[in-house]
Design a protein around this motif. Structure first.
Motif, PDB file in Angstrom:
ATOM      1  N   TYR A  83       0.839  -1.210   0.000  1.00 24.05           N
ATOM      2  CA  TYR A  83       0.000   0.000   0.000  1.00 24.05           C
ATOM      3  C   TYR A  83       0.870   1.255   0.000  1.00 24.05           C
ATOM      4  N   VAL A  84       1.928   1.228   0.818  1.00 31.46           N
ATOM      5  CA  VAL A  84       2.844   2.369   0.846  1.00 31.46           C
ATOM      6  C   VAL A  84       3.484   2.568  -0.521  1.00 31.46           C
ATOM      7  N   LEU A  85       3.931   1.479  -1.136  1.00 33.16           N
ATOM      8  CA  LEU A  85       4.579   1.577  -2.448  1.00 33.16           C
ATOM      9  C   LEU A  85       3.617   2.056  -3.524  1.00 33.16           C
ATOM     10  N   GLU A  86       2.364   1.683  -3.381  1.00 32.65           N
ATOM     11  CA  GLU A  86       1.365   2.044  -4.393  1.00 32.65           C
ATOM     12  C   GLU A  86       0.877   3.479  -4.245  1.00 32.65           C
ATOM     13  N   HIS A  87       0.783   3.979  -3.002  1.00 34.45           N
ATOM     14  CA  HIS A  87       0.074   5.240  -2.780  1.00 34.45           C
ATOM     15  C   HIS A  87       0.915   6.396  -2.243  1.00 34.45           C
ATOM     16  N   HIS A  88       2.133   6.147  -1.730  1.00 37.28           N
ATOM     17  CA  HIS A  88       2.809   7.213  -0.996  1.00 37.28           C
ATOM     18  C   HIS A  88       4.245   7.463  -1.421  1.00 37.28           C
ATOM     19  N   GLN A  89       4.642   7.034  -2.599  1.00 33.15           N
ATOM     20  CA  GLN A  89       6.041   7.220  -2.980  1.00 33.15           C
ATOM     21  C   GLN A  89       6.427   8.686  -3.084  1.00 33.15           C
ATOM     22  N   GLU A  90       5.560   9.488  -3.628  1.00 29.81           N
ATOM     23  CA  GLU A  90       5.901  10.903  -3.817  1.00 29.81           C
ATOM     24  C   GLU A  90       6.050  11.613  -2.482  1.00 29.81           C
ATOM     25  N   GLU A  91       5.243  11.246  -1.493  1.00 25.61           N
ATOM     26  CA  GLU A  91       5.306  11.904  -0.186  1.00 25.61           C
ATOM     27  C   GLU A  91       6.526  11.482   0.623  1.00 25.61           C
ATOM     28  N   LEU A  92       6.929  10.220   0.498  1.00 22.54           N
ATOM     29  CA  LEU A  92       7.965   9.685   1.371  1.00 22.54           C
ATOM     30  C   LEU A  92       9.369   9.898   0.848  1.00 22.54           C
ATOM     31  N   GLY A  93       9.557   9.872  -0.452  1.00 20.76           N
ATOM     32  CA  GLY A  93      10.906   9.969  -0.972  1.00 20.76           C
ATOM     33  C   GLY A  93      11.582   8.615  -1.048  1.00 20.76           C
ATOM     34  N   PHE A  94      12.733   8.603  -1.685  1.00 24.53           N
ATOM     35  CA  PHE A  94      13.392   7.355  -2.068  1.00 24.53           C
ATOM     36  C   PHE A  94      13.862   6.541  -0.869  1.00 24.53           C
ATOM     37  N   GLU A  95      14.397   7.206   0.149  1.00 19.64           N
ATOM     38  CA  GLU A  95      14.975   6.493   1.283  1.00 19.64           C
ATOM     39  C   GLU A  95      13.928   5.636   1.994  1.00 19.64           C
ATOM     40  N   SER A  96      12.770   6.212   2.234  1.00 18.03           N
ATOM     41  CA  SER A  96      11.719   5.471   2.914  1.00 18.03           C
ATOM     42  C   SER A  96      11.138   4.372   2.032  1.00 18.03           C
ATOM     43  N   ILE A  97      11.108   4.604   0.744  1.00 12.19           N
ATOM     44  CA  ILE A  97      10.628   3.569  -0.172  1.00 12.19           C
ATOM     45  C   ILE A  97      11.559   2.361  -0.141  1.00 12.19           C
ATOM     46  N   LEU A  98      12.867   2.604  -0.049  1.00 14.62           N
ATOM     47  CA  LEU A  98      13.813   1.498   0.062  1.00 14.62           C
ATOM     48  C   LEU A  98      13.543   0.667   1.306  1.00 14.62           C
ATOM     49  N   SER A  99      13.174   1.330   2.392  1.00 18.47           N
ATOM     50  CA  SER A  99      12.827   0.593   3.607  1.00 18.47           C
ATOM     51  C   SER A  99      11.616  -0.291   3.372  1.00 18.47           C
ATOM     52  N   ALA A 100      10.591   0.245   2.728  1.00 21.22           N
ATOM     53  CA  ALA A 100       9.383  -0.546   2.456  1.00 21.22           C
ATOM     54  C   ALA A 100       9.702  -1.757   1.590  1.00 21.22           C
ATOM     55  N   LEU A 101      10.574  -1.575   0.605  1.00 23.50           N
ATOM     56  CA  LEU A 101      10.981  -2.692  -0.245  1.00 23.50           C
ATOM     57  C   LEU A 101      11.681  -3.778   0.571  1.00 23.50           C
ATOM     58  N   TYR A 102      12.556  -3.357   1.473  1.00 22.51           N
ATOM     59  CA  TYR A 102      13.282  -4.318   2.302  1.00 22.51           C
ATOM     60  C   TYR A 102      12.308  -5.066   3.212  1.00 22.51           C
ATOM     61  N   PHE A 103      11.418  -4.339   3.862  1.00 26.11           N
ATOM     62  CA  PHE A 103      10.468  -4.984   4.767  1.00 26.11           C
ATOM     63  C   PHE A 103       9.616  -6.019   4.033  1.00 26.11           C
ATOM     64  N   ARG A 104       9.207  -5.686   2.823  1.00 21.73           N
ATOM     65  CA  ARG A 104       8.377  -6.614   2.050  1.00 21.73           C
ATOM     66  C   ARG A 104       9.151  -7.894   1.730  1.00 21.73           C
ATOM     67  N   ALA A 105      10.389  -7.735   1.275  1.00 19.32           N
ATOM     68  CA  ALA A 105      11.197  -8.908   0.915  1.00 19.32           C
ATOM     69  C   ALA A 105      11.524  -9.742   2.153  1.00 19.32           C
ATOM     70  N   LYS A 106      11.799  -9.080   3.263  1.00 21.69           N
ATOM     71  CA  LYS A 106      12.115  -9.794   4.499  1.00 21.69           C
ATOM     72  C   LYS A 106      10.901 -10.588   4.987  1.00 21.69           C
TER      73      LYS A 106
END
Length: 434
Positions: A83-106
């Motif tokens: 949901y974060v990746l789909e709806h909030h990338q522009e608000e969060l910026g790249f660094e936080s998106i990388l965290s979401a990607l890691y959490f999903r894979a983990k």
């Protein structure tokens, strides 16, 4: 499907720091402050009460993702990260998106969905090609490599009888303290394993892994321990038997020989918290030297959760001078200690009541010496009980694992104080009887 929108240049690393200084209305400000401070215990208590009052949607999404990560709900981690990746990338910026990607894979790794996780991170790095390399994101790259090692393996499987299972343990000297060892059978031969809530997965020395026939699936696994990070092997144990419980398709981290560590204390085999998570609950009876794996889980106390994960390590909520602190809950810690953040917070008291010494420390990854104060006694409130530790070391410098949120670690020093310890990894709490 693209999961990252590249709108900004620059390099970044895995982080769970989200900045929300622009949201100044209550309760948006308070929730934003808790996220910025990574205060997940307080967020877990507060968020359900104010969720419907939040006007900023991204705060809801981040709160739910981080609570799912911190309180170990991998199925929901995947949904909330998506949901974060789909709806909030522009608000969060790249660094936080990388965290979401890691959490999903983990989370996919935790669920044994290795092939899906490998495909996901392979795709992420393909999409980032030309923007960021694997060297820039070592945590993501290491997880990608791990998932690719296991992508053709089955998920772990636990088979247990419909009754409580009881096993004995023994306490043996280990370095400067003592550890709990439990019997584990592999191919009808029984071995002694350290019972270790601080080990994310089961662990073996290379010599022992060869002896018991572990299948090697990868030869360049980054293994992080108290002394640092070293390269090891990734393996699979087809079946282990603990009491009347069978644990199959078990991932195991395998350390190569390290004379600097092995000559101080040789660790052959560790039973990690992955096994305990699969069971849901563990009851330790220190004075009877037994562990019970109950079929019926203990209900969550009215006081709520006091256990969570930070950096995928269990953290216990405790209180000192009525102030909340986090302690690494690590039964594989032979003594227990307090870390540099605790020292800086209570420096005057520690220096007035402690004796300055130098302490040997470390574990897998290396051995080091750390200046400490040895304090005669300090009293904490843990799970609503007063617990006093004697001759506890307080580190006066940062070490490999220093983290401003982690005040110390409890291990054997807590276990030996108790008549019973309930470790519930389903509802995330620890309860103790003194």
């Amino acid at each position: 499907m693209n999961v990252i929108h590249f709108r900004k240049a620059g390099l970044t690393i895995l982080s769970t720091c989200f900045l929300f200084s622009i949201y100044c209305q209550e309760p948006n400000q308070y929730i934003g402050d808790l996220i910025n401070a990574t205060n997940w215990f307080e967020l877990e208590k507060t968020y359900p009460k104010v969720k419907n009052q939040l006007q900023v949607e991204v705060l809801k999404s981040l709160s739910e993702m981080m609570l799912n990560v911190s309180f170990d709900n991998p199925e929901e981690v995947i949904k909330s990260a998506d949901y974060v990746l789909e709806h909030h990338q522009e608000e969060l910026g790249f660094e936080s998106i990388l965290s979401a990607l890691y959490f999903r894979a983990k989370a996919l790794y935790a669920l044994g969905r290795y092939q899906e996780g490998a495909g996901f991170l392979n795709g992420v790095f393909e999409q980032m090609a030309g923007h960021i390399s694997e060297q820039d994101l070592p945590a993501h790259a290491g997880l990608k490599e791990l998932l690719n090692y296991y992508k053709n393996e089955k998920a772990p499987e636990l088979i247990r009888p419909a009754h409580d299972v009881e096993i004995p343990f023994v306490v043996e000297p280990a370095g400067s303290g003592f550890l709990m060892f439990v019997p584990v059978s592999i191919d009808n031969t029984t071995y002694s394993f350290i019972f270790d809530t601080g080990a994310e997965t089961s662990f073996m020395s290379e010599r022992f892994a060869k002896e018991v026939g572990v299948r090697i699936v990868g030869d360049n696994l980054a293994i992080t321990g108290t002394g640092g990070t070293s390269s090891g092997l990734a393996g699979i144990i087809d079946e282990m038997k603990i009491g009347d419980i069978f644990y199959r398709n078990v991932p195991v981290s395998i350390s190569r020989a390290n004379p600097a560590v092995d000559t101080v204390y040789m660790v052959d085999a560790v039973l990690g918290i992955d096994f305990m998570k699969a069971l849901g609950e563990v009851n330790i009876y220190p004075r009877e030297e037994k562990i019970v794996f109950p079929t019926t889980l203990t209900p969550l106390p009215a006081s709520g959760r006091n256990l969570m994960y930070r950096d995928y390590q269990p953290q216990l909520l405790a209180y000192y001078n009525n102030e909340p602190i986090e302690l690494h809950f690590d039964t594989g810690n032979a003594r227990g200690e307090l870390h540099y953040p605790f020292y800086t917070r209570y420096k005057e008291q520690i220096e007035a009541n402690g004796k300055k010494e130098e302490m040997d420390g470390g574990g897998f990854g290396g051995i080091f010496k750390t200046p400490v104060y040895i304090v005669d006694e300090l009293t904490f409130n843990i799970a609503g009980k007063e617990v006093t530790f004697q001759n506890i070391p307080v580190e006066t410098e940062t070490t490999f694992f220093s983290n401003p949120n982690k005040s110390g670690a409890v291990g054997r020093n807590l276990v030996e104080k108790c008549q019973k310890i309930v470790i519930n990894l389903h509802d995330m709490f620890v309860d103790i009887e003194i």
